[in-house]
Design a protein around this motif. Structure first.
Motif, short mmCIF file in Angstrom:
data_model
loop_
_atom_site.label_atom_id
_atom_site.label_comp_id
_atom_site.label_asym_id
_atom_site.label_seq_id
_atom_site.Cartn_x
_atom_site.Cartn_y
_atom_site.Cartn_z
N ALA A 92 0.85 -1.19 0.00
CA ALA A 92 0.00 0.00 0.00
C ALA A 92 0.88 1.24 0.00
O ALA A 92 2.10 1.14 0.20
CB ALA A 92 -0.90 0.03 1.24
N VAL A 93 0.24 2.38 -0.20
CA VAL A 93 0.90 3.66 0.07
C VAL A 93 0.63 4.00 1.53
O VAL A 93 -0.53 3.97 1.96
CB VAL A 93 0.39 4.78 -0.85
N TYR A 94 1.68 4.31 2.26
CA TYR A 94 1.57 4.60 3.69
C TYR A 94 1.68 6.10 3.92
O TYR A 94 2.59 6.75 3.37
CB TYR A 94 2.66 3.86 4.46
N TYR A 95 0.77 6.62 4.75
CA TYR A 95 0.72 8.04 5.05
C TYR A 95 0.78 8.26 6.56
O TYR A 95 0.17 7.50 7.32
CB TYR A 95 -0.60 8.66 4.56
N CYS A 96 1.45 9.32 6.99
CA CYS A 96 1.33 9.75 8.37
C CYS A 96 0.49 11.03 8.40
O CYS A 96 0.44 11.77 7.42
CB CYS A 96 2.69 9.96 9.02
N ALA A 97 -0.16 11.24 9.53
CA ALA A 97 -1.05 12.38 9.66
C ALA A 97 -1.01 12.92 11.09
O ALA A 97 -0.95 12.14 12.05
CB ALA A 97 -2.48 11.99 9.30
N HIS A 98 -1.07 14.23 11.20
CA HIS A 98 -1.04 14.91 12.50
C HIS A 98 -2.46 15.07 13.02
O HIS A 98 -3.31 15.69 12.37
CB HIS A 98 -0.37 16.28 12.34
N ARG A 99 -2.74 14.49 14.18
CA ARG A 99 -4.07 14.56 14.75
C ARG A 99 -4.33 15.94 15.36
O ARG A 99 -3.42 16.62 15.81
CB ARG A 99 -4.24 13.50 15.83
N LEU A 100 -5.62 16.30 15.40
CA LEU A 100 -6.02 17.57 16.01
C LEU A 100 -6.09 17.49 17.52
O LEU A 100 -6.24 18.52 18.18
CB LEU A 100 -7.37 18.01 15.43
N ASP A 101 -6.01 16.29 18.08
CA ASP A 101 -5.98 16.16 19.53
C ASP A 101 -4.73 15.40 19.92
O ASP A 101 -3.94 14.98 19.08
CB ASP A 101 -7.24 15.48 20.04
N SER A 102 -4.56 15.22 21.23
CA SER A 102 -3.34 14.60 21.75
C SER A 102 -3.50 13.13 22.09
O SER A 102 -2.53 12.47 22.46
CB SER A 102 -2.87 15.35 23.00
N ASP A 103 -4.74 12.63 21.96
CA ASP A 103 -5.05 11.28 22.39
C ASP A 103 -5.61 10.48 21.22
O ASP A 103 -6.62 10.87 20.63
CB ASP A 103 -6.07 11.32 23.54
N CYS A 104 -4.99 9.35 20.95
CA CYS A 104 -5.42 8.53 19.81
C CYS A 104 -6.84 7.99 19.97
O CYS A 104 -7.48 7.61 18.98
CB CYS A 104 -4.46 7.36 19.64
N ALA A 105 -7.32 7.93 21.20
CA ALA A 105 -8.66 7.38 21.43
C ALA A 105 -9.76 8.34 21.01
O ALA A 105 -10.92 7.94 20.89
CB ALA A 105 -8.82 7.01 22.90
N GLY A 106 -9.43 9.60 20.80
CA GLY A 106 -10.43 10.58 20.40
C GLY A 106 -10.82 10.42 18.95
O GLY A 106 -10.11 9.82 18.15
N LYS A 107 -11.98 10.96 18.62
CA LYS A 107 -12.49 10.86 17.25
C LYS A 107 -12.44 12.25 16.63
O LYS A 107 -13.44 12.97 16.58
CB LYS A 107 -13.91 10.30 17.26
N VAL A 108 -11.28 12.63 16.17
CA VAL A 108 -11.08 13.93 15.56
C VAL A 108 -10.38 13.75 14.23
O VAL A 108 -9.96 12.65 13.87
CB VAL A 108 -10.26 14.86 16.46
N GLY A 109 -10.24 14.84 13.53
CA GLY A 109 -9.60 14.79 12.24
C GLY A 109 -8.11 15.11 12.32
O GLY A 109 -7.49 15.02 13.38
N HIS A 110 -7.59 15.48 11.17
CA HIS A 110 -6.17 15.74 11.03
C HIS A 110 -5.98 17.07 10.30
O HIS A 110 -6.79 17.44 9.45
CB HIS A 110 -5.50 14.62 10.22
N ASP A 111 -4.90 17.76 10.63
CA ASP A 111 -4.65 19.03 9.97
C ASP A 111 -3.45 19.00 9.06
O ASP A 111 -3.14 20.00 8.41
CB ASP A 111 -4.51 20.16 11.00
N SER A 112 -2.77 17.88 8.99
CA SER A 112 -1.63 17.78 8.10
C SER A 112 -1.39 16.32 7.73
O SER A 112 -1.45 15.45 8.61
CB SER A 112 -0.37 18.35 8.76
N TRP A 113 -1.12 16.08 6.45
CA TRP A 113 -0.83 14.74 5.93
C TRP A 113 0.47 14.79 5.13
O TRP A 113 0.77 15.79 4.46
CB TRP A 113 -1.94 14.28 4.99
#
Length: 123
Positions: A92-113
Motif C-alpha cells: 500500500a501507500v503509507y501516510y502519516c497524519a497529525h491529529r487535532l488532539d493529543s489522544d489517539c482514542a479521540g475521534k477527531v480529524g487531522h490538519d496535516s498529511w
C-alpha cells in the motif's frame, strides 16, 4: 508551515522488514499524536497505528498488531513505523497524519498529511 514527509518505503520480500519515517517541520512531533494510514490500490484508506502525544501510548489495527511498532525519535522530530514479518497484504501507500488532539482514542480529524510512501511486499 506544518509539514510531514514520509520516507523509507520500497520493495520487500514476504517475511521481511521495512522502517518508515514521518519527519515533521513547523511543529514538534513530541507534542503531537500521530496516525499512520495506508491505502492499497483500489481500496479505501485503512488506519494502521497511532501514538499519543503525552504518554506515548500506542494503538494498532488488528491486521498489523504484533508485527508493526510505532515509536518516536524526538531528537530527529520523527515518528517511526517499524514493519516486521511483512505480508503481501501490507502492500500500500503509507501516510502519516497529525491529529487535532493529543489522544489517539479521540475521534477527531487531522490538519496535516504527508505525501505518502509506497510499500510493496512481493517475492
Amino acid at each position: 508551515q506544518v509539514q510531514l514527509v514520509e520516507s523509507g518505503g520500497g520493495l520487500v520480500q514476504p517475511g521481511g522488514s521495512l522502517r518508515l519515517s514521518c519527519a515533521a517541520s513547523g511543529f514538534t512531533l513530541e507534542d503531537s499524536a500521530i496516525d499512520w494510514f495506508r491505502q492499497a490500490a483500489g481500496k479505501e484508506r485503512e488506519w494502521v497505528s497511532c501514538i499519543n502525544s503525552r504518554d506515548d501510548k500506542t494503538y494498532y489495527a488488528g491486521s498489523v498488531k504484533g508485527r508493526f511498532t510505532i515509536s518516536r525519535d524526538n531528537a530527529k522530530n520523527t515518528v517511526v513505523l517499524q514493519m516486521d514479518s511483512q505480508k503481501p497484504g501490507d502492500t500500500a501507500v503509507y501516510y502519516c497524519a497529525h491529529r487535532l488532539d493529543s489522544d489517539c482514542a479521540g475521534k477527531v480529524g487531522h490538519d496535516s498529511w504527508g505525501q505518502g510512501t509506497q510499500v510493496t511486499v512481493s517475492s
